[in-house]
Structure formats: structure tokens, C-alpha cells
Design an enzyme around this catalytic site. Structure first.
Site, PDB file in Angstrom:
ATOM      1  N   ASN A   7       0.870  -1.181   0.000  1.00  0.00           N
ATOM      2  CA  ASN A   7       0.000   0.000   0.000  1.00  0.00           C
ATOM      3  C   ASN A   7       0.908   1.233   0.000  1.00  0.00           C
ATOM      4  OD1 ASN A   7      -1.783   2.052   0.492  1.00  0.00           O
ATOM      5  ND2 ASN A   7      -2.616   1.189   2.398  1.00  0.00           N
ATOM      6  N   ARG A  95      -2.911  -2.199  -3.064  1.00  0.00           N
ATOM      7  CA  ARG A  95      -4.069  -1.352  -2.834  1.00  0.00           C
ATOM      8  C   ARG A  95      -4.000  -0.211  -3.841  1.00  0.00           C
ATOM      9  NH1 ARG A  95      -5.172   3.247   1.622  1.00  0.00           N
ATOM     10  NH2 ARG A  95      -7.320   3.593   1.056  1.00  0.00           N
ATOM     11  N   HIS A 184     -12.857   3.489   0.591  1.00  0.00           N
ATOM     12  CA  HIS A 184     -12.798   2.533   1.713  1.00  0.00           C
ATOM     13  C   HIS A 184     -13.530   1.225   1.366  1.00  0.00           C
ATOM     14  CE1 HIS A 184     -12.482   6.051   4.837  1.00  0.00           C
ATOM     15  NE2 HIS A 184     -11.273   5.602   4.512  1.00  0.00           N
ATOM     16  N   GLY A 217     -12.025   5.991  10.843  1.00  0.00           N
ATOM     17  CA  GLY A 217     -10.597   6.074  11.147  1.00  0.00           C
ATOM     18  C   GLY A 217     -10.180   7.530  11.006  1.00  0.00           C
ATOM     19  N   ARG A 248     -10.667  16.334   7.504  1.00  0.00           N
ATOM     20  CA  ARG A 248     -11.520  16.654   6.353  1.00  0.00           C
ATOM     21  C   ARG A 248     -12.909  17.077   6.819  1.00  0.00           C
ATOM     22  NH1 ARG A 248     -10.474  11.124   3.209  1.00  0.00           N
ATOM     23  NH2 ARG A 248      -8.672  10.769   4.521  1.00  0.00           N
ATOM     24  N   ARG A 292      -8.270  10.494  20.248  1.00  0.00           N
ATOM     25  CA  ARG A 292      -7.796  10.321  21.632  1.00  0.00           C
ATOM     26  C   ARG A 292      -7.454  11.670  22.260  1.00  0.00           C
ATOM     27  NH1 ARG A 292      -3.988   5.566  19.547  1.00  0.00           N
ATOM     28  NH2 ARG A 292      -3.947   7.106  17.899  1.00  0.00           N
ATOM     29  N   GLY A 338     -10.115   2.677  13.592  1.00  0.00           N
ATOM     30  CA  GLY A 338      -9.599   3.178  14.870  1.00  0.00           C
ATOM     31  C   GLY A 338     -10.657   3.704  15.835  1.00  0.00           C
TER      32      GLY A 338
HETATM   33  P1  AMP Z   1      -7.250   4.497  11.739  1.00  0.00           P
HETATM   34  O1  AMP Z   1      -7.237   5.447  10.559  1.00  0.00           O
HETATM   35  O2  AMP Z   1      -8.167   3.337  11.533  1.00  0.00           O
HETATM   36  O3  AMP Z   1      -5.884   4.093  12.191  1.00  0.00           O
HETATM   37  O4  AMP Z   1      -7.903   5.307  12.975  1.00  0.00           O
HETATM   38  C1  AMP Z   1      -7.292   6.454  13.502  1.00  0.00           C
HETATM   39  C2  AMP Z   1      -8.261   7.122  14.459  1.00  0.00           C
HETATM   40  O5  AMP Z   1      -8.645   6.182  15.474  1.00  0.00           O
HETATM   41  C3  AMP Z   1      -7.646   8.325  15.201  1.00  0.00           C
HETATM   42  O6  AMP Z   1      -8.614   9.373  15.272  1.00  0.00           O
HETATM   43  C4  AMP Z   1      -7.403   7.765  16.578  1.00  0.00           C
HETATM   44  O7  AMP Z   1      -7.462   8.760  17.559  1.00  0.00           O
HETATM   45  C5  AMP Z   1      -8.585   6.823  16.738  1.00  0.00           C
HETATM   46  N1  AMP Z   1      -8.362   5.886  17.838  1.00  0.00           N
HETATM   47  C6  AMP Z   1      -7.427   4.935  17.969  1.00  0.00           C
HETATM   48  N2  AMP Z   1      -7.510   4.345  19.188  1.00  0.00           N
HETATM   49  C7  AMP Z   1      -8.535   4.940  19.841  1.00  0.00           C
HETATM   50  C8  AMP Z   1      -9.125   4.805  21.123  1.00  0.00           C
HETATM   51  N3  AMP Z   1      -8.674   3.901  21.999  1.00  0.00           N
HETATM   52  N4  AMP Z   1     -10.175   5.595  21.442  1.00  0.00           N
HETATM   53  C9  AMP Z   1     -10.643   6.520  20.561  1.00  0.00           C
HETATM   54  N5  AMP Z   1     -10.114   6.703  19.340  1.00  0.00           N
HETATM   55  C10 AMP Z   1      -9.084   5.933  18.975  1.00  0.00           C
END
Ligand code: AMP
Length: 410
Positions: A7, A95, A184, A217, A248, A292, A338
């Protein structure tokens, strides 16, 4: 069959090596800061399945071809690697973000496919050029391995015209292919497949299932899936539309763009930067694009961080309602990525007062940390419709598609 999943982003090369027969991941890694400032600060990090420690290599990586050289050296490293020789890699799955209207499923990459991916660089200027760099680097370094392209847009090619035609002159669709594509797709397809198995076990046949998948995410999108087919999705011509995201804006009045040009003197690059990189959770909160950090700021009393979280959940909830209407009801809402997999408050807020759709959240299960990292049903025992949390695995689906297509072609 050992399958390497690649990717490529504009300055990164993410990879994972699978034994596709078992779905077992052998190693994964990321080369970052490739080509940034001549690639002088590039870093490769690799983790073998089961290892706690990462193997890291710091070396100049001026381009993706050089980066791939380090990746392949790491995979075959006598101490830290998982392969005796590169010949063990039997196929490569890439990807690819944009497949336009040309691809409704994954395909073996040949000259015609590559030319099409190149053509779609015009509508995906941030992604497709990087994907092509990865394809070309792999062909150069691993000429023996057949390659498959797995498109983010492919799953959404089943959208009906009412869902993908914009309310602008039709010629713009006919002549310039301006329409909703959706993104996605690999993640939505993967979690929808898992949800379908869970609903099937409850006695609901796959062709009858109405599923809403929420990929939350850094980028966020939501998809309505009827009988396994995507029928509506929130991202559009580009991945900017729909839900609020990390940086975004999601949905917006398009008249804002000429206003920004005429009254704030912004040019196209500044507007692109504003809407793609300075908006969303970051723009509203002024704190961070990372959920977070938003929670941390809320716990310290930051009102704008709370507003950002509330808008995020509110818009998601509004879309769930709309997509339940598109589907004529809903059998399952799926949370993934996430935020979707980890954020109990977002799940709680976005499904609040949706009992009229048959969605009853079980608060205890929603907050149970022992259910993390695996498919989990967080709805009440007797909830007519299910609320599910399903970890996504786009890389595994890319590896599975690749092995299947290469297996058939051989
Ligand atoms: P991803 O693009 O799937 O890696 O997701 C990233 C997003 O997931 C970011 O906004 C992170 O802050 C959120 N994230 C990851 N772990 C947690 C958590 N334990 N609680 C809340 N948000 C999270």
C-alpha cells in the site's frame, strides 16, 4: 501461497506478508518519509507476527524503488526476516485507490490495467500516482511475481444511478465522469462479509440482509449494503464528502468555495488545504485530528473539543437514519477502524434514540474492554437489529483476492 500486500502513499510504503492459505500474517511494516527532503530521514519499521520488538532500518530512501529494496532486504534478513529467498513471494496485491468506472472487482495487473490506473490519476492526484510507483517498483524488483490491483472504489460500483449521479448537468458525468465513486470499499466489504456471517448464524439469509457499515478512522465513511451489495456510500467524487473526519470537512455547501475565492482571496490550493487538512475534528476543536486527543481535551473542559466530538457523532447518527431509509430498515450497524473499534462514546452517541429502527445498545457490552480486537455484538440480547464492532483487515482481503485471482490465472 505467500502474498505480499503493498500500500503505497506519496511518502510511504506499507506492507504485509501473508500465508494466504491460512490467512496468517507473517510480518508487516512501514517505510516512512520516503522521498521527503531527498529521503534522508526515511525509516523502515518491520514487525514479525508474534514479536514484541520492531526491527528498524534508518537509511536514505529517495524513492519507492529504493524503499522497496530495503523492505525486501528486511523480509529476507537472516536474523530479523521471515523469508529464505524472494522467490518465495508468489504474488503481490496492491491497494489502488481509484479504479473509476472501469473496475468493479480486483484484477490481474497488465499493461491495460496499468494504463487505466494512470488515467485515473487525474481524479485521484494524491493517491493513484503513488500506487503506480509501488506497482512499478515491485515489477522491477520482483519480476517473477504476478500482481493484482485491489481498488478502494470497486465495491461501490454496484451503486444505482440515483445514488451516484450528482444534481449537475448530466454532460459532466458523460464527458468527464464526474459522479460519486465512494472509497474505503475494501474495508466496507471485509466487515460486511463478517457481519453477514454473524447475521446468517441468527437465521437471516445473506440476500435479505440490510447492513450499514461505519468505517471511522482518520478518514471516515458509511455505506448502505443490501444483500451484500453497496447501494449508497457517503464519500463522493473524492474522499472529502460525507462524515466529519480527522482533518476533512465532509459535507459542505459547495457555494462556500466561490465565497472563499471571492471574499477571502483564497486560491484552489489553499481551499484544498483548508478543506482536506485543516478542517474536521482538527478544525472544529483547534486541538487535534486524533480522537484520543479530543477526549483528553474534553476531560480538561475544552468546549470546542466537545463540540467536535458531538458534531462527529451527530452527523454519523443522521447518516445511519438516512441509510436505514435507503435500505427500508436495518438488520445490523457495524462499527470499524480506529474510532469505530475503540470509541464507546461515539458508538453510544451515534446510536442514541434509534430504538425506533430496532437498534438497542447494550451499554455494558459497549464499554467492555475484553470484547476489543474481535468481532463483537454490543446490542441488547433481544434487540431486533444488531449493533456490531468488527475489526477491519483490508490487507487480509487484498491478500485473499490476490491469491484467488493468481490461483485462477495460473
Ligand atoms: P485508523 O485510521 O483506523 O488508524 O484510525 C485512527 C483514528 O482512530 C484516530 O482518530 C485515533 O485517535 C482513533 N483511535 C485509535 N484508538 C482509539 C481509542 N482507543 N479511542 C478513541 N479513538 C481511537
Amino acid at each position: 501461497m505467500k502474498v505480499l500486500v503493498v500500500n503505497c502513499g506519496s511518502s510511504s510504503l506499507k506492507y504485509e506478508l501473508f500465508e494466504s492459505d491460512t490467512g496468517q500474517s507473517l510480518a508487516s511494516g512501514l517505510a516512512s518519509r520516503v522521498g521527503v527532503n531527498g529521503g534522508e530521514e526515511a525509516l523502515l519499521e518491520q514487525k514479525r507476527a508474534g514479536d514484541e520488538e520492531k526491527f528498524t532500518v534508518q537509511a536514505p530512501m529517495p524513492d519507492h524503488k529504493v524503499a522497496l529494496g530495503y523492505v525486501l532486504a528486511a523480509l529476507t534478513d537472516p536474523e530479523e526476516g521471515v523469508l529464505g529467498s524472494l522467490d518465495e513471494i508468489q504474488a503481490i496485491g496492491h491497494r489502488v485507490v481509484h479504479g473509476g468506472e472501469a473496475f468493479s472487482q480486483s484484477v490481474l495487473i497488465d499493461a491495460v490495467v496499468e494504463a487505466a490506473i494512470e488515467r485515473f490519476c487525474e481524479i485521484a492526484p494524491l493517491h493513484n500516482p503513488a500506487n503506480l510507483l509501488g506497482i512499478r517498483a515491485c515489477r522491477d524488483r520482483l519480476p517473477h511475481a504476478p500482481m493484482v490491483a485491489v481498488f478502494d472504489t470497486a465495491f461501490h460500483q454496484t451503486l444505482p444511478p440515483v445514488a451516484y449521479i450528482y444534481g449537475i448537468p448530466y454532460e459532466l458525468y458523460e464527458e468527464r465522469k464526474i459522479r460519486r465513486y465512494g472509497f474505503h470499499g475494501t474495508s466496507h466489504r471485509y466487515v460486511a462479509g463478517k457481519a453477514a456471517e454473524m447475521l446468517d448464524k441468527r437465521g437471516l439469509a445473506p440476500e435479505q440482509q440490510r447492513i450499514i457499515t461505519c468505517h471511522l478512522g482518520n478518514g471516515c465513511s458509511i455505506t448502505a449494503i443490501q444483500g451484500g451489495k453497496s447501494v449508497q456510500t457517503s464519500m463522493g467524487f473524492t474522499p472529502l464528502a460525507g462524515l466529519l473526519m480527522g482533518t476533512r470537512c465532509g459535507d459542505l455547501d459547495p457555494a462556500l468555495v466561490p465565497y472563499l475565492i471571492n471574499h477571502l482571496g483564497m486560491d484552489p490550493e489553499e481551499i484544498d488545504d483548508l478543506l482536506n487538512k485543516r478542517s474536521g475534528l482538527l478544525g472544529v476543536s483547534g486541538v487535534s485530528s486524533d480522537m484520543r486527543d479530543i477526549h483528553q481535551a474534553i476531560s480538561e473542559g475544552n468546549a470546542r473539543a466537545k463540540l467536535a466530538l458531538d458534531i462527529f457523532s451527530y452527523r454519523l447518527r443522521r447518516y445511519i437514519g438516512a441509510y436505514a431509509t435507503v435500505l427500508g430498515g436495518v438488520d445490523a450497524v457495524v462499527f470499524t477502524a480506529g474510532i469505530g473499534e475503540n470509541d464507546a462514546l461515539v458508538r453510544e452517541q451515534s446510536t442514541r434514540d434509534l430504538e425506533f429502527l430496532g437498534l438497542y445498545l447494550d451499554q455494558t457490552r459497549n464499554n467492555d474492554p475484553s470484547l476489543r480486537g474481535q468481532p463483537a455484538d454490543i446490542s441488547k440480547f433481544d434487540s431486533p437489529s444488531r449493533i456490531l464492532v468488527i475489526p477491519t483487515d483490508e490487507e487480509l482481503l487484498i491478500a485473499t483476492d490476490t491469491a484467488e485471482i493468481v490461483g485462477k490465472s495460473g
